[in-house]
Design an enzyme around this catalytic site. Structure first.
Site, PDB file in Angstrom:
ATOM      1  N   ASP A 115     -10.183   4.167  61.951  1.00  0.00           N
ATOM      2  CA  ASP A 115     -11.338   5.011  61.621  1.00  0.00           C
ATOM      3  C   ASP A 115     -11.106   5.546  60.126  1.00  0.00           C
ATOM      4  OD1 ASP A 115     -12.966   7.142  61.382  1.00  0.00           O
ATOM      5  OD2 ASP A 115     -13.169   7.470  63.353  1.00  0.00           O
TER       6      ASP A 115
ATOM      7  N   SER B   3     -18.205  12.036  66.796  1.00  0.00           N
ATOM      8  CA  SER B   3     -17.756  12.500  65.313  1.00  0.00           C
ATOM      9  C   SER B   3     -18.470  14.042  65.316  1.00  0.00           C
ATOM     10  CB  SER B   3     -18.344  11.808  64.284  1.00  0.00           C
ATOM     11  OG  SER B   3     -18.086  12.051  63.024  1.00  0.00           O
TER      12      SER B   3
ATOM     13  N   HIS C  41     -14.984   3.884  62.916  1.00  0.00           N
ATOM     14  CA  HIS C  41     -15.953   5.032  63.216  1.00  0.00           C
ATOM     15  C   HIS C  41     -17.300   4.422  63.612  1.00  0.00           C
ATOM     16  CE1 HIS C  41     -16.452   9.343  63.198  1.00  0.00           C
ATOM     17  NE2 HIS C  41     -17.486   9.260  62.163  1.00  0.00           N
TER      18      HIS C  41
HETATM   19  N1  LIG Z   1     -21.443   8.422  54.576  1.00  0.00           N
HETATM   20  C1  LIG Z   1     -21.423   7.841  55.704  1.00  0.00           C
HETATM   21  C2  LIG Z   1     -21.077   8.706  56.855  1.00  0.00           C
HETATM   22  C3  LIG Z   1     -21.928   8.904  58.027  1.00  0.00           C
HETATM   23  C4  LIG Z   1     -21.380   8.528  59.281  1.00  0.00           C
HETATM   24  O1  LIG Z   1     -20.574   7.618  59.392  1.00  0.00           O
HETATM   25  N2  LIG Z   1     -22.139   8.864  60.393  1.00  0.00           N
HETATM   26  C5  LIG Z   1     -21.744   8.326  61.643  1.00  0.00           C
HETATM   27  C6  LIG Z   1     -21.704   9.511  62.438  1.00  0.00           C
HETATM   28  S1  LIG Z   1     -20.198  10.695  61.672  1.00  0.00           S
HETATM   29  C7  LIG Z   1     -22.902   7.676  62.287  1.00  0.00           C
HETATM   30  O2  LIG Z   1     -23.250   7.443  63.410  1.00  0.00           O
HETATM   31  N3  LIG Z   1     -23.742   7.102  61.320  1.00  0.00           N
HETATM   32  C8  LIG Z   1     -24.941   6.308  61.754  1.00  0.00           C
HETATM   33  C9  LIG Z   1     -24.852   5.168  62.434  1.00  0.00           C
HETATM   34  O3  LIG Z   1     -24.058   4.236  62.298  1.00  0.00           O
HETATM   35  O4  LIG Z   1     -26.031   4.705  63.165  1.00  0.00           O
HETATM   36  C10 LIG Z   1     -22.840   7.488  55.958  1.00  0.00           C
HETATM   37  O5  LIG Z   1     -23.824   8.224  55.292  1.00  0.00           O
HETATM   38  O6  LIG Z   1     -23.160   6.593  56.885  1.00  0.00           O
END
Ligand SMILES: N[C@@H](CCC(=O)N[C@@H](CS)C(=O)NCC(=O)O)C(=O)O
Length: 278
Positions: free
Chosen positions: A224, A148, A257
């Protein structure tokens, strides 16, 4: 440059470790994580894979959720996972999850209040590799990948430094930050409103200009939730086709995602890089 080990866990015959250090580039204390494959304990100098995480992440998300250690142990590669922004009480922040801490976008900020600490491009391309090379028995081969916002970071950094990295890959990357809400918000804050300043951090722009090519793999889930508004990998594919650039874009049906997607295809990505790191 001294680093302090703050945790160590045996994993697949090697080690997962976390370190803190004072970053002179970011002007703050930083933490990063590594996976050290068993080959290092046998005295072998190994290649290094840099992983860049996405919005809201620290060094921990990838190490705990991607399931990469088994394959890294088998292939004999070290993995380095930095944090996604500078940290600390005196570091500027924003209420949104997509700006400020956890959202450094791997750029060198020129605008206030960000410029003092938000120099993630220099941190990832300069300071962190120096630390790794000064403290671990690695060879001179490096590759880079991410997810991402970190996918944007990996592709953008590789396109700007094709002599530093032998290959690049990304899961669900922001390929054209100049033209999506996440990128526009961050670039306006960190770099100002002159869009010419943004181009140096936009993978579609950089690929269009690229003279040296390196192998590139992009994996994207078609379920996604950010695909159509933020990610749009077909934009990068169109530029790559025009330039005959060696980009492989794979769309995977039903994947979202999350780290479930990353965990499902991380083995393929590590093997892709291993071919070029050999
Ligand atoms: N609003 C969402 C968007 C953030 C998101 O999807 N982050 C992804 C990267 S863009 C991620 O890897 N989140 C942490 C995880 O899943 O461990 C959130 O706060 O979870």
């Amino acid at each position: 440059m001294s680093i302090n080990e703050i945790s160590a866990n045996r994993s697949f015959g090697g080690w997962h470790k976390q370190f803190t250090h004072t970053s002179s580039v970011l002007n703050c204390e930083m933490r990063f994580a590594v996976y050290l494959p068993p080959q290092m304990e046998q005295g072998k100098n190994v290649p290094v894979l840099y992983w860049l995480s996405g919005l809201t992440c620290t060094d921990e998300n990838f190490m705990q959720k991607a399931g990469a250690h088994r394959m890294a142990a088998e292939l004999g590669m070290m993995i380095v996972a930095p944090d996604t922004s500078p940290r600390g009480d005196d570091v500027a922040d924003d209420e949104g999850y997509d700006l400020g801490k956890g959202a450094g976008f791997y750029v060198n900020a020129t605008q206030e209040p960000w410029a003092k600490h938000y120099q993630m491009y220099d941190y990832v391309t300069r300071e962190l590799p120096q630390i790794i090379e000064g403290n671990f028995s690695v060879n001179n081969k490096k590759a880079i990948l991410g997810h991402s916002m970190g996918g944007h970071g990996a592709l953008m950094i590789a396109l700007r430094n094709p002599d530093m990295f032998v290959s690049a890959s990304a899961f669900s990357p922001i390929v054209n930050p100049m033209n999506c809400p996440w990128g526009k918000k961050a670039f306006t804050a960190y770099l100002g409103s002159d869009e010419q300043e943004w181009q140096q951090y936009d993978s579609c722009f950089l690929l269009e200009q690229a003279e040296k090519q390196i192998p590139m793999l992009v994996s994207q889930g078609d379920a996604d939730q950010f695909l159509t508004e933020q990610l749009k990998p077909e934009t990068l594919q169109a530029v790559a086709r025009k330039k005959n650039y060696p980009l492989i874009l794979e769309i995977h049906q039903g994947y979202d995602h999350s780290y479930y997607f990353i965990a499902s295809f991380i083995e393929q990505h590590l093997k892709f890089h291993a071919e070029h790191l050999a």
